[in-house]
Motif scaffolding. Structure first.
Motif, PDB file in Angstrom:
ATOM      1  N   ILE A 538       0.857  -1.188   0.000  1.00 56.79           N
ATOM      2  CA  ILE A 538       0.000   0.000   0.000  1.00 56.79           C
ATOM      3  C   ILE A 538       0.888   1.231   0.000  1.00 56.79           C
ATOM      4  O   ILE A 538       2.042   1.201   0.466  1.00 56.79           O
ATOM      5  CB  ILE A 538      -0.948   0.032   1.205  1.00 56.79           C
ATOM      6  N   THR A 539       0.351   2.308  -0.515  1.00 52.90           N
ATOM      7  CA  THR A 539       0.993   3.619  -0.450  1.00 52.90           C
ATOM      8  C   THR A 539      -0.130   4.646  -0.335  1.00 52.90           C
ATOM      9  O   THR A 539      -1.269   4.373  -0.764  1.00 52.90           O
ATOM     10  CB  THR A 539       1.858   3.861  -1.697  1.00 52.90           C
ATOM     11  N   PRO A 540       0.091   5.805   0.273  1.00 52.22           N
ATOM     12  CA  PRO A 540      -0.993   6.782   0.396  1.00 52.22           C
ATOM     13  C   PRO A 540      -1.576   7.166  -0.963  1.00 52.22           C
ATOM     14  O   PRO A 540      -0.866   7.227  -1.972  1.00 52.22           O
ATOM     15  CB  PRO A 540      -0.304   7.981   1.056  1.00 52.22           C
ATOM     16  N   LYS A 541      -2.877   7.396  -1.010  1.00 50.34           N
ATOM     17  CA  LYS A 541      -3.527   7.796  -2.251  1.00 50.34           C
ATOM     18  C   LYS A 541      -2.878   9.069  -2.806  1.00 50.34           C
ATOM     19  O   LYS A 541      -2.361   9.900  -2.047  1.00 50.34           O
ATOM     20  CB  LYS A 541      -5.017   8.036  -2.021  1.00 50.34           C
ATOM     21  N   SER A 546       0.279  12.430   3.872  1.00 50.19           N
ATOM     22  CA  SER A 546       0.423  11.365   4.854  1.00 50.19           C
ATOM     23  C   SER A 546      -0.950  10.818   5.175  1.00 50.19           C
ATOM     24  O   SER A 546      -1.975  11.460   4.906  1.00 50.19           O
ATOM     25  CB  SER A 546       1.095  11.872   6.134  1.00 50.19           C
ATOM     26  N   ILE A 547      -0.957   9.619   5.776  1.00 51.39           N
ATOM     27  CA  ILE A 547      -2.221   9.018   6.202  1.00 51.39           C
ATOM     28  C   ILE A 547      -2.030   8.461   7.611  1.00 51.39           C
ATOM     29  O   ILE A 547      -0.909   8.143   8.019  1.00 51.39           O
ATOM     30  CB  ILE A 547      -2.685   7.894   5.254  1.00 51.39           C
ATOM     31  N   PRO A 548      -3.110   8.336   8.362  1.00 50.34           N
ATOM     32  CA  PRO A 548      -2.989   7.791   9.719  1.00 50.34           C
ATOM     33  C   PRO A 548      -2.849   6.270   9.701  1.00 50.34           C
ATOM     34  O   PRO A 548      -3.276   5.594   8.766  1.00 50.34           O
ATOM     35  CB  PRO A 548      -4.299   8.211  10.386  1.00 50.34           C
ATOM     36  N   VAL A 549      -2.238   5.754  10.774  1.00 45.95           N
ATOM     37  CA  VAL A 549      -2.199   4.300  11.004  1.00 45.95           C
ATOM     38  C   VAL A 549      -2.851   4.035  12.351  1.00 45.95           C
ATOM     39  O   VAL A 549      -2.801   4.875  13.258  1.00 45.95           O
ATOM     40  CB  VAL A 549      -0.756   3.755  10.974  1.00 45.95           C
ATOM     41  N   TYR A 550      -3.453   2.870  12.477  1.00 44.79           N
ATOM     42  CA  TYR A 550      -4.255   2.550  13.650  1.00 44.79           C
ATOM     43  C   TYR A 550      -3.779   1.244  14.295  1.00 44.79           C
ATOM     44  O   TYR A 550      -3.191   0.386  13.637  1.00 44.79           O
ATOM     45  CB  TYR A 550      -5.729   2.414  13.259  1.00 44.79           C
TER      46      TYR A 550
END
Length: 637
Positions: A538-541, A546-550
């Motif tokens: 995966i890579t950010p759209k 940046s994107i969050p991780v949970y």
């Protein structure tokens, strides 16, 4: 023919006297193979039986003179609980996590301790071996040749007690079963069956100190009827969910109320898995206490729980919580609700080793569970407790880190018949960590004394560096070191470590080094410690910086019924930046199991959302990303 006891004692006296003669001391057998042959001949034990027992205990290794997790020393696993100090510590004293990990309830922070009874004969076999051989206990622990002699003497003594005079391996089943130290029939027979299975199939390997040892395959149909003559208690299989022949015992954990409130109960939750929720994970733990202590703790309703406990010395398995129910063990409620937890007798930080008997029992159990619940045999689904993510930024630092860097994942997956193999090339975009366990002796510190070196032994970890050189700093894990300092070699600090079997997306290659994306950084390690792989990343759209991780895959707020409080979807303190790639483990639905009262009919509900998540290998631990935040593509594009 085996010697009679008077003949044996006469031989022992003569041998012991010679053992301390300088001229004879220098004439020790030159190889491990010769040592087994000499000891077998001296004490009248079939060579194949002696080799088979030793393989099940230690794989013929010396383990640098360090004790096993159940106080055993050397190739024959002669036990000395006083020297090994196996009862030190308390259950899971290596972290501060709430094993339940459910924000909807107050934190459950276990504090119970139980004193061990260390008087069992199975914990002091070195004393009997010393009496039989005339060799002092320190030498029996540390000298491989004398250790093998001690094990042979024990087997011969057990055979004499059975009153069996035979040099046929098939007639040594009872002595082998007794050598396990088991007190029940199921465990003793499971150990003996595995020894004779090894004799039948044969084995060959190079030991941890470079000795080539071989057990030639020999067809043997053992006399298992001898088991009834050992006076062992009959194993209470009851409702145990285990494969046939494992000797699994049903010792249920209590499901009880102990206070005035509906939430004052323990030590697990009733469920309806897999009908209500799919079981996706099996989590490997170590007990941080002895087997006896662990069984006492699991029977306390105010404590926490796990599904199975495995004993080190013989691989005995006890089940406590049904697979349909949810145990409180991994520190993350989302993982707990979808996992089965296995506790293995041992200590993550003591530099000790896990026995082959326990590895084999565990692999049989996990293989059975994986087949029954359709759990893939890979490191995305078979997790160490150290791979389970914190639920929120506040819980990351306190998460447990067992089973630690001495659990041999490669050997474990070999036993699961799912070995780590290359599935790609250097151009296919992914790399799987696969160091040579025996040769990978990393300089950890703090196993016994803070700041002091740990025992030298093989490890399953690789250390990641900021640059492709061995003296470069380690990476920074802001969840473990909020002040931004790099990782260290302290045994518990996995800030900058990858584990055997974990697969990462390649960021760069240079010479004999490869860099992977790890917690938002490039981490370098030697390509000799890896195999090439292929899969999905995966890579950010596009357009997202940046994107969050949970740490958990909970539903969106709108999915919750009006009478069930919505659980917060809180990003962890890390960032996944544009241009970075991470290996995909699995796609998972958003779920939350609401179970906060003793009465299962009172709002024990699985809340399901429309949001979907992808599990990724983000650092040492897994993490989750929202499918809507990322692009997914083959790793080689």
């Amino acid at each position: 023919m085996p010697r009679s006891r008077p003949m044996l004692l006469a031989t022992v006296v003569a041998t012991a006297a010679a053992a301390f003669s300088p001229a004879v001391a220098n004439a020790a057998p030159p190889t491990r193979q010769d040592a087994f042959a000499a000891a077998a001949a001296e004490f009248g034990v079939p060579d194949s039986v002696l080799l088979g027992v030793s393989y099940l205990e230690s794989q013929w290794n010396t383990n640098a003179g360090t004790p096993s997790t159940s106080a055993g020393f050397g190739p024959m696993h002669l036990t000395d609980v006083v020297a090994a100090n196996a009862g030190a510590g308390t259950h899971h004293d290596e972290g501060t996590e709430d094993p339940r990990g459910d924000d909807a309830r107050p934190a459950r922070l276990p504090s119970a301790t139980v004193n061990d009874d260390l008087s069992a004969p199975a914990l002091h076999t070195v004393d009997t071996a010393a009496r039989l051989t005339g060799v002092d206990t320190a030498t029996l622990r540390q000298d491989p040749v004398q250790n093998i002699r001690g094990g042979a003497a024990l087997l011969a003594d057990y055979q004499h007690d059975l009153g069996v005079a035979s040099d046929k391996p098939a007639d040594w089943y009872g002595a082998v079963a007794r050598y396990s130290g088991a007190t029940d029939t199921g465990s003793a027979s499971a150990f003996a069956d595995e020894v004779f299975s090894t004799i039948n199939s044969g084995a060959q390997r190079v030991t941890d100190d470079g000795q080539q040892v071989r057990l030639a395959p020999t067809h043997v149909a053992p006399n298992a009827a001898q088991l009834t003559r050992l006076g062992l208690r009959v194993t209470r299989t009851g409702e145990a969910e285990c494969p046939a022949g494992l000797g699994c015992e049903w010792l249920p954990a209590p499901y009880e109320q102990y206070g005035p409130g509906s939430g004052d109960y323990g030590n697990h939750d009733l469920g309806n898995r897999p009908a209500a929720q799919k079981i996706d994970y099996i989590v490997i733990h170590d007990t941080e206490g002895s087997y006896a202590t662990t069984l006492n703790l699991i029977q306390d309703p105010t404590y926490v729980s796990w599904n199975y406990t495995l004993r080190s010395s013989d691989g005995h398995v006890a089940q406590h919580v049904k697979a349909k129910d949810v145990a409180w063990h991994a520190g993350n409620w989302y993982i707990n609700a979808k996992a089965i937890g296995l506790e293995h007798e041992g200590f993550a930080a003591k530099g000790t080793w896990f026995t082959e008997a326990m590895y084999r029992s565990s692999a049989k159990l996990v293989g059975y569970l994986a087949a029954k619940y359709r759990i893939p045999l890979d490191r995305q689904h078979i997790l160490g407790h150290d791979n389970v993510p914190g639920t929120t930024p506040a819980t990351v630092a306190g998460m447990h880190w067992d089973p630690g860097p001495y659990w041999d994942w490669a050997h474990y997956f070999d036993l699961l018949h799912a070995p780590f193999r290359s599935t790609g090339t250097s151009l296919t975009g992914l790399v799987t960590v696969r160091p040579n366990y025996a040769k990978n002796t990393l300089p950890f510190t703090g196993c016994d004394v803070a700041g002091q070196p740990c025992p030298v032994r093989g490890s399953t970890s690789v250390v990641l560096r900021t640059e492709p050189r061995d003296d470069a700093p380690q990476l920074v894990d802001i969840g473990l070191h909020s002040n931004g300092v790099p990782g260290t070699m302290h045994i518990s600090d996995h800030s900058s470590r990858a584990e055997t079997g974990q697969t990462f997306a390649i960021a760069e290659k240079r010479g004999g080094w490869v860099a992977v994306w790890y917690l938002g950084q490039k981490g370098w390690f030697h390509t000799s410690d890896a195999i090439w792989s292929a899969g999905f990343v995966i890579t950010p759209k596009k357009g997202r910086a940046s994107i969050p991780v949970y740490g958990r895959a909970y539903p969106e707020v709108s999915a919750y019924p009006a009478d069930i409080p919505a659980q917060a979807v809180v990003p962890l303190q890390y960032s996944l930046l544009a241009g970075q790639k991470y290996a995909v483990g699995l796609i998972t639905p958003s779920e939350y199991y609401r179970a906060v009262t003793f009465d299962q009919n009172d709002h024990h509900v699985v809340v399901r959302g429309q949001t979907k998540y992808l599990q990724i290998q983000f650092g040492h631990r897994i993490a989750f990303v929202n499918l809507d935040d990322v692009d997914v593509r083959p790793s080689f594009l």
